[in-house]
Write an enzyme that holds these catalytic residues in place. Structure first.
Site, PDB file in Angstrom:
ATOM      1  N   HIS A 204       0.815  -1.227   0.000  1.00  0.00           N
ATOM      2  CA  HIS A 204       0.000   0.000   0.000  1.00  0.00           C
ATOM      3  C   HIS A 204       0.844   1.270   0.000  1.00  0.00           C
ATOM      4  O   HIS A 204       0.294   2.371  -0.029  1.00  0.00           O
ATOM      5  CB  HIS A 204      -0.901   0.030   1.238  1.00  0.00           C
ATOM      6  CG  HIS A 204      -0.123   0.260   2.507  1.00  0.00           C
ATOM      7  ND1 HIS A 204       0.551  -0.747   3.156  1.00  0.00           N
ATOM      8  CD2 HIS A 204       0.132   1.380   3.215  1.00  0.00           C
ATOM      9  CE1 HIS A 204       1.162  -0.263   4.211  1.00  0.00           C
ATOM     10  NE2 HIS A 204       0.944   1.035   4.278  1.00  0.00           N
TER      11      HIS A 204
HETATM   12  C1  UD1 Z   1      -1.400   5.880   5.756  1.00  0.00           C
HETATM   13  C2  UD1 Z   1      -0.015   6.352   6.184  1.00  0.00           C
HETATM   14  C3  UD1 Z   1       0.995   5.225   5.987  1.00  0.00           C
HETATM   15  C4  UD1 Z   1       0.546   3.955   6.692  1.00  0.00           C
HETATM   16  C5  UD1 Z   1      -0.870   3.590   6.267  1.00  0.00           C
HETATM   17  C6  UD1 Z   1      -1.363   2.430   7.095  1.00  0.00           C
HETATM   18  C7  UD1 Z   1       0.516   8.732   5.889  1.00  0.00           C
HETATM   19  C8  UD1 Z   1       1.236   9.711   5.055  1.00  0.00           C
HETATM   20  N1  UD1 Z   1       0.436   7.477   5.404  1.00  0.00           N
HETATM   21  O1  UD1 Z   1      -1.328   5.587   4.368  1.00  0.00           O
HETATM   22  O2  UD1 Z   1       2.251   5.613   6.528  1.00  0.00           O
HETATM   23  O3  UD1 Z   1       1.423   2.912   6.355  1.00  0.00           O
HETATM   24  O4  UD1 Z   1      -1.755   4.714   6.485  1.00  0.00           O
HETATM   25  O5  UD1 Z   1      -2.352   1.707   6.438  1.00  0.00           O
HETATM   26  O6  UD1 Z   1       0.041   9.066   6.953  1.00  0.00           O
HETATM   27  N2  UD1 Z   1      -8.841   5.189   2.158  1.00  0.00           N
HETATM   28  C9  UD1 Z   1     -10.080   4.595   2.283  1.00  0.00           C
HETATM   29  N3  UD1 Z   1     -10.522   4.317   3.538  1.00  0.00           N
HETATM   30  C10 UD1 Z   1      -9.812   4.583   4.647  1.00  0.00           C
HETATM   31  C11 UD1 Z   1      -8.561   5.199   4.499  1.00  0.00           C
HETATM   32  C12 UD1 Z   1      -8.095   5.485   3.248  1.00  0.00           C
HETATM   33  O7  UD1 Z   1     -10.775   4.336   1.308  1.00  0.00           O
HETATM   34  O8  UD1 Z   1     -10.280   4.282   5.752  1.00  0.00           O
HETATM   35  C13 UD1 Z   1      -8.318   5.448   0.787  1.00  0.00           C
HETATM   36  C14 UD1 Z   1      -8.647   6.843   0.277  1.00  0.00           C
HETATM   37  O9  UD1 Z   1      -8.823   6.740  -1.111  1.00  0.00           O
HETATM   38  C15 UD1 Z   1      -7.375   7.622   0.573  1.00  0.00           C
HETATM   39  C16 UD1 Z   1      -6.291   6.566   0.407  1.00  0.00           C
HETATM   40  O10 UD1 Z   1      -6.893   5.354   0.846  1.00  0.00           O
HETATM   41  O11 UD1 Z   1      -7.201   8.706  -0.286  1.00  0.00           O
HETATM   42  C17 UD1 Z   1      -5.022   6.839   1.192  1.00  0.00           C
HETATM   43  O12 UD1 Z   1      -5.306   7.070   2.571  1.00  0.00           O
HETATM   44  P1  UD1 Z   1      -4.277   7.897   3.504  1.00  0.00           P
HETATM   45  O13 UD1 Z   1      -4.726   7.856   4.909  1.00  0.00           O
HETATM   46  O14 UD1 Z   1      -3.996   9.217   2.887  1.00  0.00           O
HETATM   47  O15 UD1 Z   1      -2.937   7.107   3.368  1.00  0.00           O
HETATM   48  P2  UD1 Z   1      -2.635   5.559   3.473  1.00  0.00           P
HETATM   49  O16 UD1 Z   1      -2.185   5.093   2.131  1.00  0.00           O
HETATM   50  O17 UD1 Z   1      -3.748   4.844   4.132  1.00  0.00           O
HETATM   51  N1  UDP Z   2      -3.317  -5.722   9.030  1.00  0.00           N
HETATM   52  C1  UDP Z   2      -4.618  -6.159   9.248  1.00  0.00           C
HETATM   53  N2  UDP Z   2      -5.355  -6.532   8.163  1.00  0.00           N
HETATM   54  C2  UDP Z   2      -4.867  -6.513   6.893  1.00  0.00           C
HETATM   55  C3  UDP Z   2      -3.544  -6.053   6.696  1.00  0.00           C
HETATM   56  C4  UDP Z   2      -2.798  -5.656   7.785  1.00  0.00           C
HETATM   57  O1  UDP Z   2      -5.089  -6.203  10.380  1.00  0.00           O
HETATM   58  O2  UDP Z   2      -5.593  -6.877   5.963  1.00  0.00           O
HETATM   59  C5  UDP Z   2      -2.524  -5.269  10.196  1.00  0.00           C
HETATM   60  C6  UDP Z   2      -1.194  -5.953  10.371  1.00  0.00           C
HETATM   61  O3  UDP Z   2      -1.316  -7.096  11.176  1.00  0.00           O
HETATM   62  C7  UDP Z   2      -0.348  -4.872  11.028  1.00  0.00           C
HETATM   63  C8  UDP Z   2      -0.943  -3.574  10.519  1.00  0.00           C
HETATM   64  O4  UDP Z   2      -2.213  -3.904   9.973  1.00  0.00           O
HETATM   65  O5  UDP Z   2      -0.492  -4.895  12.438  1.00  0.00           O
HETATM   66  C9  UDP Z   2      -0.061  -2.972   9.463  1.00  0.00           C
HETATM   67  O6  UDP Z   2      -0.721  -1.901   8.880  1.00  0.00           O
HETATM   68  P1  UDP Z   2      -0.325  -1.305   7.479  1.00  0.00           P
HETATM   69  O7  UDP Z   2       0.386  -2.322   6.673  1.00  0.00           O
HETATM   70  O8  UDP Z   2      -1.563  -0.727   6.908  1.00  0.00           O
HETATM   71  O9  UDP Z   2       0.616  -0.081   7.869  1.00  0.00           O
HETATM   72  P2  UDP Z   2       2.167   0.085   8.153  1.00  0.00           P
HETATM   73  O10 UDP Z   2       2.568  -0.856   9.217  1.00  0.00           O
HETATM   74  O11 UDP Z   2       2.895  -0.137   6.865  1.00  0.00           O
HETATM   75  O12 UDP Z   2       2.274   1.521   8.549  1.00  0.00           O
END
Ligand code: UD1
Ligand code: UDP
Length: 359
Positions: A204
Site C-alpha cells: 500500500h
Molecule cells: C497511511 C499512512 C501510511 C501507513 C498507512 C497504514 C501517511 C502519510 N500514510 O497511508 O504511513 O502505512 O496509512 O495503512 O500518513 N482510504 C479509504 N478508507 C480509509 C482510508 C483510506 O478508502 O479508511 C483510501 C482513500 O482513497 C485515501 C487513500 O486510501 O485517499 C489513502 O489514505 P491515507 O490515509 O492518505 O494514506 P494511506 O495510504 O492509508
Molecule cells: N493488518 C490487518 N489486516 C490486513 C492487513 C494488515 O489487520 O488486511 C494489520 C497488520 O497485522 C499490522 C498492521 O495492519 O499490524 C499494518 O498496517 P499497514 O500495513 O496498513 O501499515 P504500516 O505498518 O505499513 O504503517
C-alpha cells in the site's frame, strides 16, 4: 491526563496494548481518533476485535492531500487539547496523524511522547520519514523499540536521557491476541487454505502503488511466484491499492484479492503462511516475531533488525528480483530470535509517563 492520538489501522493495533494497560491501571487517559482511516475494515473492526473502548473524540478528518489532512488534524487536536487538562500527548509511528498530533501538542507546550521513535529508512522521499524525524525532534519522551533505533536518535543529537528502549508494542499486541485469534477465528478454513501451503502479500506504500510501473512490477512478481511455487497468493487489498489498481486499469493475475482483514484474521493468515511479501512496516515486524520469512517489496527498510536476524530480504518491485527473493526466503530456516522485545512495551511506556505526572 494522558492523551493518545491515533488515526490509522497500525496505530489502533499498536496502541491497543497501551490502552489495555491504561485501563488495567486505571490511569486517567483519553483517546483522540483523527479519522485518517474511517472505512469499517480499516478502523472500527479493530476496536471491536481488540475490545477497545470507543475513542473519546473523533475528528472525522478523512482523506486529503498531505497539507490538507495534516492541517485539519492539527486544528482538530488543538481544539480538543485546549479544552482538556492534558499533561502528555502520545503518538505512535510515522503517519500524518503522528506529525500533526505531535506538532499541535508541542505548540501548546504539552509534553509529547513518541512511541516507535528512532526508526529511519534514510529515505526522505517517503512521507513517513519526514513525519518520524519531525516527531522525534520535538518529542520529550522517545520510546525507541530497539537499541538500533536508540542509536539513530543519539546520532541525530537527541539527548540520551529522553530515550527509553521499550521494545515494540506490536510484540505485546501479538502475544495478547494470538490465542484469542485461534479461539475466535478459523480464517484458513474459511478461505480453503492449508498451513504453510499459501503465500500472503500486502502492499500500500504511496511510492509503490501510486506509480504504475512499480505497482505493475509487484503484481507481475507475485504472479511469477505463484507460477513458480503453485501456491495460492492471498492479497488483502488496502483501499489505496484498490483505488490505484482500478485507476491504472490493471488486471492482477495469479493472486487472490480479498478485502482488508480484521487483525485476528490477518494474524492467523500471517502465522501460517509459507512466506509473506509486503511493503508494510508492521507486517515486516510481525512476520519476524512470528518466525515467518518475509520478502520486502521496497529498496530500503526502517526495520533493519529484521534483515540482520535473517527474517527478511529486500526485493524492491522488479518482478525478477521478487521471484529470486521469494525462492531464497522459502528455503529459510526459521531459527532467528525476535529483536523487538518481550511484550511489555505498553507497560513501560505508561510507567515513564505516569512517573512524569507524579513529579
Ligand atoms: C497511511 C499512512 C501510511 C501507513 C498507512 C497504514 C501517511 C502519510 N500514510 O497511508 O504511513 O502505512 O496509512 O495503512 O500518513 N482510504 C479509504 N478508507 C480509509 C482510508 C483510506 O478508502 O479508511 C483510501 C482513500 O482513497 C485515501 C487513500 O486510501 O485517499 C489513502 O489514505 P491515507 O490515509 O492518505 O494514506 P494511506 O495510504 O492509508
Ligand atoms: N493488518 C490487518 N489486516 C490486513 C492487513 C494488515 O489487520 O488486511 C494489520 C497488520 O497485522 C499490522 C498492521 O495492519 O499490524 C499494518 O498496517 P499497514 O500495513 O496498513 O501499515 P504500516 O505498518 O505499513 O504503517
Amino acid at each position: 491526563m494522558i492523551t493518545l492520538v491515533l488515526g490509522t489501522r497500525p496505530e489502533i493495533i499498536k496502541f491497543s496494548p497501551v490502552i489495555r494497560a491504561a485501563e488495567a491501571a486505571t490511569i486517567d487517559y483519553c483517546v483522540i481518533h483523527t479519522g485518517q482511516h474511517y472505512s469499517f475494515e480499516m478502523d472500527q473492526v479493530f476496536f471491536a476485535e481488540l475490545d477497545l473502548p470507543a475513542p473519546t473524540f473523533n475528528l472525522d478528518v478523512g482523506s486529503g492531500t498531505h497539507a490538507v489532512q495534516t492541517g485539519a488534524i492539527m486544528a482538530g487536536v488543538e481544539r480538543v487539547l485546549m479544552e482538556k487538562n492534558c499533561s502528555e500527548v502520545l503518538v505512535q509511528g510515522d503517519t500524518n496523524t503522528v506529525l500533526a498530533g505531535a506538532l499541535a501538542a508541542k505548540k501548546l507546550q504539552i509534553r509529547v511522547g513518541h512511541v516507535e521513535a528512532g526508526l529511519r529508512s534514510f529515505d526522505r522521499t517517503m512521507p513517513e520519514e519526514i513525519n518520524r524525524v519531525v516527531a522525534d525532534h520535538i518529542a520529550d519522551h522517545l520510546f525507541a523499540p530497539t537499541e538500533t533505533s536508540r542509536s539513530n536518535l543519539l546520532a541525530e543529537g537527541i539527548a540520551d536521557d529522553t530515550i527509553t528502549v521499550t521494545g515494540n508494542t506490536i510484540v505485546d499486541a501479538l502475544y495478547q491476541n494470538r490465542e484469542i485469534a485461534e479461539e475466535k477465528c478459523s480464517t484458513l478454513q474459511a478461505m480453503g487454505l492449508e498451513s504453510r501451503d499459501y503465500l500472503l502479500a500486502t502492499f500500500h506504500r504511496a511510492e509503490n502503488v501510486d506509480n504504475q510501473v512499480r505497482l505493475a512490477g509487484v503484481l507481475e512478481g507475485l504472479a511469477r511466484v505463484h507460477a513458480d511455487t503453485g501456491l495460492p497468493v492471498i492479497v488483502p487489498v488496502h483501499p489505496r491499492t484498490a483505488k490505484m489498481i482500478d485507476q491504472f486499469n490493471l488486471d492482477p493475475k495469479g493472486v487472490t484479492l480479498v478485502p482488508p482483514q480484521g487483525f485476528l484474521e490477518f494474524l492467523q493468515l500471517e502465522a501460517e503462511a509459507a512466506l509473506v511479501l509486503t511493503d508494510s512496516g508492521g507486517v515486516q515486524e510481525e512476520t519476524c516475531i512470528l518466525k515467518v520469512p518475509c520478502v520486502t517489496l521496497r529498496e530500503n527498510t526502517e526495520r533493519p533488525e529484521t534483515i540482520t536476524v535473517g527474517a527478511n530480504l529486500l526485493a524492491g518491485t522488479d518482478p525478477a528480483r521478487i521471484e529470486q527473493a521469494a525462492a531464497m526466503m522459502l528455503g529459510r530456516t526459521r531459527d532467528w530470535v525476535n529483536p523487538f522485545g518481550d511484550g511489555k512495551a505498553g507497560e513501560r511506556i505508561l510507567q515513564v509517563c505516569t512517573a512524569e505526572l507524579e513529579r
